[in-house]
Design a protein around this motif. Structure first.
Motif, PDB file in Angstrom:
ATOM      1  N   GLU A   6     -25.505 -18.280  -6.695  1.00 49.51           N
ATOM      2  CA  GLU A   6     -24.743 -17.090  -7.101  1.00 49.51           C
ATOM      3  C   GLU A   6     -23.455 -17.498  -7.812  1.00 49.51           C
ATOM      4  O   GLU A   6     -23.109 -16.920  -8.858  1.00 49.51           O
ATOM      5  CB  GLU A   6     -24.429 -16.215  -5.882  1.00 49.51           C
ATOM      6  N   ASN A   7     -22.767 -18.483  -7.267  1.00 47.39           N
ATOM      7  CA  ASN A   7     -21.535 -18.974  -7.889  1.00 47.39           C
ATOM      8  C   ASN A   7     -21.811 -19.611  -9.245  1.00 47.39           C
ATOM      9  O   ASN A   7     -21.035 -19.439 -10.195  1.00 47.39           O
ATOM     10  CB  ASN A   7     -20.814 -19.961  -6.979  1.00 47.39           C
ATOM     11  N   LEU A   8     -22.915 -20.308  -9.349  1.00 47.15           N
ATOM     12  CA  LEU A   8     -23.298 -20.924 -10.615  1.00 47.15           C
ATOM     13  C   LEU A   8     -23.638 -19.849 -11.651  1.00 47.15           C
ATOM     14  O   LEU A   8     -23.291 -19.989 -12.830  1.00 47.15           O
ATOM     15  CB  LEU A   8     -24.473 -21.876 -10.392  1.00 47.15           C
ATOM     16  N   THR A   9     -24.269 -18.779 -11.206  1.00 45.01           N
ATOM     17  CA  THR A   9     -24.555 -17.648 -12.097  1.00 45.01           C
ATOM     18  C   THR A   9     -23.263 -17.068 -12.654  1.00 45.01           C
ATOM     19  O   THR A   9     -23.161 -16.805 -13.861  1.00 45.01           O
ATOM     20  CB  THR A   9     -25.337 -16.544 -11.357  1.00 45.01           C
TER      21      THR A   9
ATOM     22  N   SER B  71     -31.446 -18.210 -12.140  1.00 41.85           N
ATOM     23  CA  SER B  71     -32.042 -16.932 -11.717  1.00 41.85           C
ATOM     24  C   SER B  71     -33.287 -17.175 -10.855  1.00 41.85           C
ATOM     25  O   SER B  71     -33.486 -16.518  -9.822  1.00 41.85           O
ATOM     26  CB  SER B  71     -32.405 -16.108 -12.948  1.00 41.85           C
ATOM     27  N   ALA B  72     -34.114 -18.131 -11.270  1.00 40.65           N
ATOM     28  CA  ALA B  72     -35.306 -18.470 -10.479  1.00 40.65           C
ATOM     29  C   ALA B  72     -34.908 -19.015  -9.112  1.00 40.65           C
ATOM     30  O   ALA B  72     -35.549 -18.702  -8.098  1.00 40.65           O
ATOM     31  CB  ALA B  72     -36.167 -19.492 -11.230  1.00 40.65           C
ATOM     32  N   GLN B  73     -33.836 -19.800  -9.066  1.00 40.60           N
ATOM     33  CA  GLN B  73     -33.370 -20.330  -7.789  1.00 40.60           C
ATOM     34  C   GLN B  73     -32.880 -19.218  -6.867  1.00 40.60           C
ATOM     35  O   GLN B  73     -33.132 -19.253  -5.664  1.00 40.60           O
ATOM     36  CB  GLN B  73     -32.266 -21.371  -8.003  1.00 40.60           C
ATOM     37  N   LEU B  74     -32.203 -18.253  -7.427  1.00 42.44           N
ATOM     38  CA  LEU B  74     -31.761 -17.110  -6.610  1.00 42.44           C
ATOM     39  C   LEU B  74     -32.962 -16.383  -6.012  1.00 42.44           C
ATOM     40  O   LEU B  74     -32.988 -16.095  -4.808  1.00 42.44           O
ATOM     41  CB  LEU B  74     -30.934 -16.136  -7.452  1.00 42.44           C
TER      42      LEU B  74
ATOM     43  N   PHE C 269     -29.194 -24.177   5.270  1.00 40.14           N
ATOM     44  CA  PHE C 269     -29.091 -24.868   3.992  1.00 40.14           C
ATOM     45  C   PHE C 269     -29.450 -23.924   2.843  1.00 40.14           C
ATOM     46  O   PHE C 269     -28.745 -23.859   1.832  1.00 40.14           O
ATOM     47  CB  PHE C 269     -29.999 -26.105   3.975  1.00 40.14           C
ATOM     48  N   MET C 270     -30.551 -23.191   2.993  1.00 41.81           N
ATOM     49  CA  MET C 270     -30.981 -22.287   1.920  1.00 41.81           C
ATOM     50  C   MET C 270     -29.976 -21.162   1.691  1.00 41.81           C
ATOM     51  O   MET C 270     -29.753 -20.756   0.553  1.00 41.81           O
ATOM     52  CB  MET C 270     -32.369 -21.729   2.215  1.00 41.81           C
ATOM     53  N   GLN C 271     -29.374 -20.681   2.756  1.00 42.18           N
ATOM     54  CA  GLN C 271     -28.355 -19.649   2.599  1.00 42.18           C
ATOM     55  C   GLN C 271     -27.160 -20.181   1.819  1.00 42.18           C
ATOM     56  O   GLN C 271     -26.633 -19.498   0.938  1.00 42.18           O
ATOM     57  CB  GLN C 271     -27.930 -19.108   3.968  1.00 42.18           C
ATOM     58  N   SER C 272     -26.757 -21.413   2.106  1.00 40.23           N
ATOM     59  CA  SER C 272     -25.624 -21.987   1.366  1.00 40.23           C
ATOM     60  C   SER C 272     -26.015 -22.267  -0.084  1.00 40.23           C
ATOM     61  O   SER C 272     -25.195 -22.087  -0.989  1.00 40.23           O
ATOM     62  CB  SER C 272     -25.110 -23.253   2.056  1.00 40.23           C
TER      63      SER C 272
ATOM     64  N   GLN D 218     -23.234 -28.740 -14.361  1.00 40.90           N
ATOM     65  CA  GLN D 218     -23.349 -28.151 -13.016  1.00 40.90           C
ATOM     66  C   GLN D 218     -24.793 -27.781 -12.710  1.00 40.90           C
ATOM     67  O   GLN D 218     -25.246 -27.920 -11.578  1.00 40.90           O
ATOM     68  CB  GLN D 218     -22.467 -26.908 -12.896  1.00 40.90           C
ATOM     69  N   VAL D 219     -25.513 -27.312 -13.715  1.00 44.02           N
ATOM     70  CA  VAL D 219     -26.926 -26.956 -13.542  1.00 44.02           C
ATOM     71  C   VAL D 219     -27.741 -28.219 -13.285  1.00 44.02           C
ATOM     72  O   VAL D 219     -28.595 -28.241 -12.395  1.00 44.02           O
ATOM     73  CB  VAL D 219     -27.464 -26.177 -14.766  1.00 44.02           C
TER      74      VAL D 219
END
Length: 175
Positions: A163-166, A119-122, A154-157, A60-61
């Motif tokens: 967050e879901n991946l975290t 985490s960096a993506q968040l 797009f960035m909000q989604s 998934q990552v």
């Protein structure tokens, strides 16, 4: 007589420039800052995404990284086209914060890499959402405001996806 014709010709040229469409954008001030900050942020997410697509432990990552790389490549191209329309050469190097995050990612492998990448993506998406919202709210250049509008959703989604991946990574590590 010749002087009169030259005067008329000169007046026509001046009027043509005065009547020129001023709606064409001149990117200055906060709009120019946005252009370069958005370019640097997209460049960082492109590189992070490419790294995650190859180095990610969790499928998934890796998929998320590939999606980010592709999306931010398009964003960079869009920003470059806007910049070129105003004769600005957009160089998209990373700023110090993004370079620091990259240097951390480069040292990690396996699950720690996955966690650090997401985490960096968040963080990146939270910062980018604030940047793009500010441009949308107070930007003066229509092309940049349109770019901000189209990429903001797009960035909000993608922030929600991160967050879901975290949560998924946390659940997996607790098993």
């Amino acid at each position: 007589m010749k002087t009169r014709y030259w005067a008329i010709a000169f007046t026509c040229v001046v009027l043509a420039f005065a009547c020129e469409d001023k709606e064409s954008h001149v990117i200055v001030g906060k709009d120019k800052d946005f252009l370069f900050k958005a370019g640097a942020a997209s460049q960082a997410d492109l590189i992070y995404g490419q790294l995650a697509a190859v180095k990610g432990d969790n499928p998934q990552v890796r998929a998320f990284g590939l999606q980010m790389a592709n999306a931010h490549q398009r964003a960079i191209e869009d920003l470059r086209n806007i910049a070129l329309s105003d004769n600005i050469q957009l160089t998209t190097g990373m700023d110090k914060i993004h370079e620091k995050r990259l240097s951390i990612l480069l040292t990690l492998v396996g699950a720690p890499f996955d966690t650090a990448y997401v985490s960096a993506q968040l963080k990146n998406h939270q910062e980018a959402i604030a940047l793009y919202q500010s441009e949308l709210d107070s930007g003066k250049v229509d092309a940049l405001r349109a770019h901000a509008s189209s990429y903001l959703m797009f960035m909000q989604s993608q922030k929600t996806n991160a967050e879901n991946l975290t949560l998924a990574l946390t659940a997996r590590s607790n098993d």
